[in-house]
Design a protein around this motif. Structure first.
Motif, mmCIF file in Angstrom:
data_model
loop_
_atom_site.group_PDB
_atom_site.id
_atom_site.type_symbol
_atom_site.label_atom_id
_atom_site.label_comp_id
_atom_site.label_asym_id
_atom_site.label_seq_id
_atom_site.Cartn_x
_atom_site.Cartn_y
_atom_site.Cartn_z
ATOM 1 N N ASP A 114 -5.953 -1.005 -6.643
ATOM 2 C CA ASP A 114 -5.195 -1.570 -5.602
ATOM 3 C C ASP A 114 -5.819 -1.446 -4.212
ATOM 4 O O ASP A 114 -6.519 -0.762 -4.149
ATOM 5 C CB ASP A 114 -3.746 -0.744 -5.716
ATOM 6 C CG ASP A 114 -2.643 -1.541 -4.779
ATOM 7 O OD1 ASP A 114 -2.839 -2.691 -4.234
ATOM 8 O OD2 ASP A 114 -1.699 -0.818 -4.499
ATOM 9 N N PHE A 116 -4.131 -2.053 0.144
ATOM 10 C CA PHE A 116 -3.305 -2.274 0.982
ATOM 11 C C PHE A 116 -3.681 -1.972 2.386
ATOM 12 O O PHE A 116 -4.479 -1.032 2.524
ATOM 13 C CB PHE A 116 -1.878 -1.427 0.465
ATOM 14 C CG PHE A 116 -1.991 -0.123 0.326
ATOM 15 C CD1 PHE A 116 -1.817 0.788 1.616
ATOM 16 C CD2 PHE A 116 -2.392 0.493 -0.716
ATOM 17 C CE1 PHE A 116 -1.741 1.979 1.638
ATOM 18 C CE2 PHE A 116 -2.527 2.029 -0.687
ATOM 19 C CZ PHE A 116 -2.360 2.833 0.360
ATOM 20 N N GLY A 127 0.334 -5.137 0.527
ATOM 21 C CA GLY A 127 -0.632 -5.305 -0.468
ATOM 22 C C GLY A 127 -0.878 -6.799 -1.161
ATOM 23 O O GLY A 127 -0.548 -7.504 -0.613
#
Length: 773
Positions: A114, A116, A127
């Motif tokens: 991930d 963000f 995100g």
């Protein structure tokens, strides 16, 4: 006597056996050094592979993502003045575009879980596929397991400078994951006096898997340290906890290896230091494990040497017996067949065989007569050697003359050399069997014409495109030459008209006796060489053209000719100008105007040869006519004018080669694009299948497609598929799974992922949103 010969065999085999044995012993004593060097090279290579994989696939991608976010212009939507200028729908659309671009930067990298952006003034996290608050992210998306919510807020608002945080445990999708978090404060994203931060969550387990593949020893350990020597990762091959010793890293050593002792155990430590990021990749292996393969190889080598010595001794004696047995049988056989009664049984086998061979060689002349009588190949070879001077003419005796059918050595002869210039209209390929057929046709036609005109002749085959004819003449030289000229003109006309075979003929002067056939052949060969400067002639007579032969001298040096050919074929106009400067000097140094004109004629012959052998765009109107060129060269007193015109012709030819290459490239791309538009819905289409279709390499296809269209071939195909998918979603009620198959996807999940990346929403959501509108 038996023992003497046998032990001679044994001793010979023993000498041969001892050579590899001593080489093996030398290799045995050096195997440790060789294995150590190989181990050092191997371990250095594996660590460098790990370094390249981590830095190219993780560090480079992550830090490039941070730089991209920092320079992204979308930060303006969070500035106070932007809030006043943009209404809520425009602001939401810009945030959505930012999410989509962030997704396109992260989805390709399997190491990134991930990424963000945290904007503290807005209490907002952005995100790849979401916009949320810190609390929702903490609770529902990726929950840090070792942090309270207050610590989480403090962590989000901190100041960082390209910092990697190891062993960061999170809970995502109901699974506990170990990750590495990269944090960096965005210098350009200053909103309400506070800097935003970018965070990238890296899958630690995948890096650990890569490290475990690198560890090749069962008790080894490996560490990764960042530029500040902070521990990022450590991996042990077994369940053990080894403390990394303090190492004095030298910034001048890209690779180092050391031996040290820890808790009474000796270890090998080797590491590499990244010159770009300053990260350290360290591996530690127990000495016993490190040298285990070396000891095993040395012991195996010693065992093999001992076994080889035993087996070799047995085989030496066995093969000696085996080789002695046929030798004895040969001796008995030769003695039984020999008429020489002087060979006594008291002699050893070698002496007996030597005496019998000498006796056989004494009958060489008789054997030679028999071979000559029944071997036509020897006849051709004998004539060939006479022409090229391979044998002395005086060594040809009565048996040879009888075999060749020559009545006496003192006859008058003419040598004619026939060379096949072009037979592409008669044969389909250039195999030896096809050329053998061409040679047979030419030989038969020539033989029939010579026999009809009562010429006694001998054919000699030189190669598949060249044959020679020795003609014995009875009349005067002038009468014989007139008949031969007419005969060869008829032969050339007949071959061209009926078989599309084009030949040139060189005719020597008259020589007396077979002792001078070599000189006649040289005359024919030299005069035939003038066909390159006299393109309109097909029969070259030494009696008429002897003054044009430049003995032992080339019209142009070979390197100048090669430079001209290479410059034209590669389309290098500058190379044409440079080589013509050398040609001007060469013409200036010519010893006569006649030689200078011959050089110019040769250059025009080379020009026509290139014009017909390479693809170009020179039209018929632009081609210089041979007759006008020859008249210009012969009548022009200043060769510089002709050379300037010739240079311009070569320059135009080089330019046309470049134009032709560009045209071929454009035609190729047009055909490829047409093929892609026809086949993009097929699941089989790929870079390699398209390359196979057009008989080019995938690398060349990728490069030329990028050059001509400005995009990768895979992106082009995907754009076609996505646009077709949108059309089907909006105009039909086909299910998503059917649409995926219609545009070339075998799995609907792959289509959904690609569509979401392309449009930012799933196919069903896209259909729903657009139908509502």
């Amino acid at each position: 006597m038996f023992k003497k010969i046998l032990w001679r065999f044994v001793f010979s085999y023993l000498i041969i056996f001892l050579i590899p044995l001593f080489i093996g012993l030398g290799a045995y004593f050096n195997v440790k050094d060789i294995m150590m060097n190989n181990l050092y090279r191997y371990n250095k290579t594996t660590l460098i592979q790990l370094e390249d994989k981590v830095e190219n696939e993780v560090l480079k991608s992550v830090e490039s993502l941070a730089d991209w976010v920092n320079l992204n212009p979308y930060y303006f939507i969070f500035l106070p003045e932007a809030k006043e200028a943009l209404d809520s729908s425009d602001r939401l659309l810009n945030i959505r575009n930012l999410c989509r671009e962030l997704y396109s930067q992260t989805y390709k990298n399997s190491y990134i879980l991930d990424a963000f952006i945290y904007i503290p003034s807005e209490k907002l996290i952005i995100g790849p596929s979401y916009t949320t608050t810190p609390y929702n992210y903490y609770t529902y998306i990726n929950k840090p397991l070792d942090m309270s919510y207050e610590k989480w807020l403090e962590f989000l608002s901190g100041e960082y400078k390209m910092k990697y945080i190891s062993s960061f445990r999170i809970k995502a999708d109901y699974k506990n994951l170990s990750t590495i978090v990269f944090a960096n404060t965005l210098s350009r994203w200053v909103i309400d006096g506070k800097n935003a931060n970018v965070f990238v969550i890296i899958d630690q387990s995948k890096i650990v898997s890569t490290m475990k593949e690198i560890i090749s020893y069962p008790k080894g350990a490996m560490w990764i340290l960042d530029r500040d020597n902070n521990h990022i990762l450590k991996v042990f091959a077994e369940s053990q906890n080894i403390v990394l010793p303090k190492l004095d890293f030298s910034i001048y050593d890209s690779f180092n290896i050391k031996e040290l002792t820890l808790k009474g155990q000796k270890w090998i430590v080797y590491y590499v230091i990244s010159p770009l990021y300053g990260w350290k990749y360290i591996s530690m292996v127990p000495v016993d494990s490190f040298f285990e393969d070396v000891r095993r190889v040395r012991n195996m080598s010693l065992l093999l040497l001992g076994l080889m010595s035993i087996v070799g001794s047995i085989l030496i004696f066995f093969f000696s017996l085996q080789n002695y047995r046929p030798l004895s049988e040969i001796k008995s056989l030769l003695q039984s067949k020999s008429e020489n009664k002087e060979t006594k049984s008291s002699k050893n086998e070698f002496d007996v065989i030597r005496d019998l061979v000498l006796h056989t060689l004494s009958k060489e002349e008789e054997m030679k007569k028999q071979i000559m009588r029944f071997t036509p190949v020897i006849k051709n070879n004998l004539l060939y050697q006479l022409l090229v001077g391979g044998i002395l003419p005086e060594s040809v005796g009565e048996p040879e003359l009888k075999t060749l059918g020559i009545e006496k050595q003192s006859g008058k002869f003419i040598v004619c050399l026939v060379e096949i210039d072009d037979c592409s209209g008669f044969i389909k390929d250039e195999s030896d069997s096809e050329y053998a057929l061409v040679t047979l046709v030419v030989t038969n036609v020539l033989a029939e014409l010579l026999d009809t005109n009562n010429f006694k002749h001998w054919d000699v085959l030189f190669s598949r495109t060249k044959l020679s004819v020795i003609v014995e003449i009875k009349d005067s030289f002038e009468e014989s030459m007139a008949k031969l000229s007419s005969l060869f003109e008829n032969m050339i006309e007949f071959l061209e008209k009926n078989f599309k075979i084009y030949v040139s003929v060189g005719i020597s002067g008259e020589v007396l006796g077979i002792t001078n056939l070599k000189f006649a052949y040289e005359q024919a060969e030299k005069v035939l060489g003038l066909k390159f400067v006299k393109p309109n002639m097909k029969i070259f007579k030494f009696s008429e053209l002897s003054q044009d032969i430049t003995s032992e001298k080339e019209f142009l040096p070979k390197d100048i000719e090669n430079r001209i050919i290479n410059s034209v074929k590669e389309g290098k106009v500058e190379g044409i100008y440079e080589v013509f400067e050398n040609i001007r000097s060469h013409i200036t140094a010519a010893n006569s105007p006649h030689m200078a004109k011959m050089i110019l004629i040769y250059l025009y012959g080379l020009y026509y040869q290139l014009l017909n052998s390479i693809p170009n765009t020179v039209g018929e109107k632009q081609k210089p006519e041979p007759e006008k060129v020859l008249r210009l060269i012969i009548n022009e007193k200043n060769p510089k004018k002709v050379l300037q015109a010739l240079q311009e012709d070569y320059k135009n030819l080089a330019d046309s080669v470049i134009i032709n290459k560009q045209k071929m490239g454009n035609d190729l791309i047009s055909n490829i694009l047409e093929y892609i538009h026809q086949q993009y819905s097929s699941s089989e289409i790929s870079l390699s299948t398209i390359a196979d279709k057009f008989n080019i390499t995938p690398q060349y296809l990728s490069a030329i497609f990028k050059e001509k269209t400005g995009q990768n071939i895979s992106d082009y195909i995907q754009n076609l598929r996505m646009n077709r998918a949108k059309e089907l979603l909006l105009t039909t009620d086909y299910p998503v799974s059917q649409i995926a198959k219609m545009i070339g996807y075998t799995e609907v999940s792959g289509f959904t992922k690609a569509f979401k990346k392309f449009e930012g929403v799933s196919p069903n959501k896209f259909r729903e949103l657009n139908k509502l509108q």
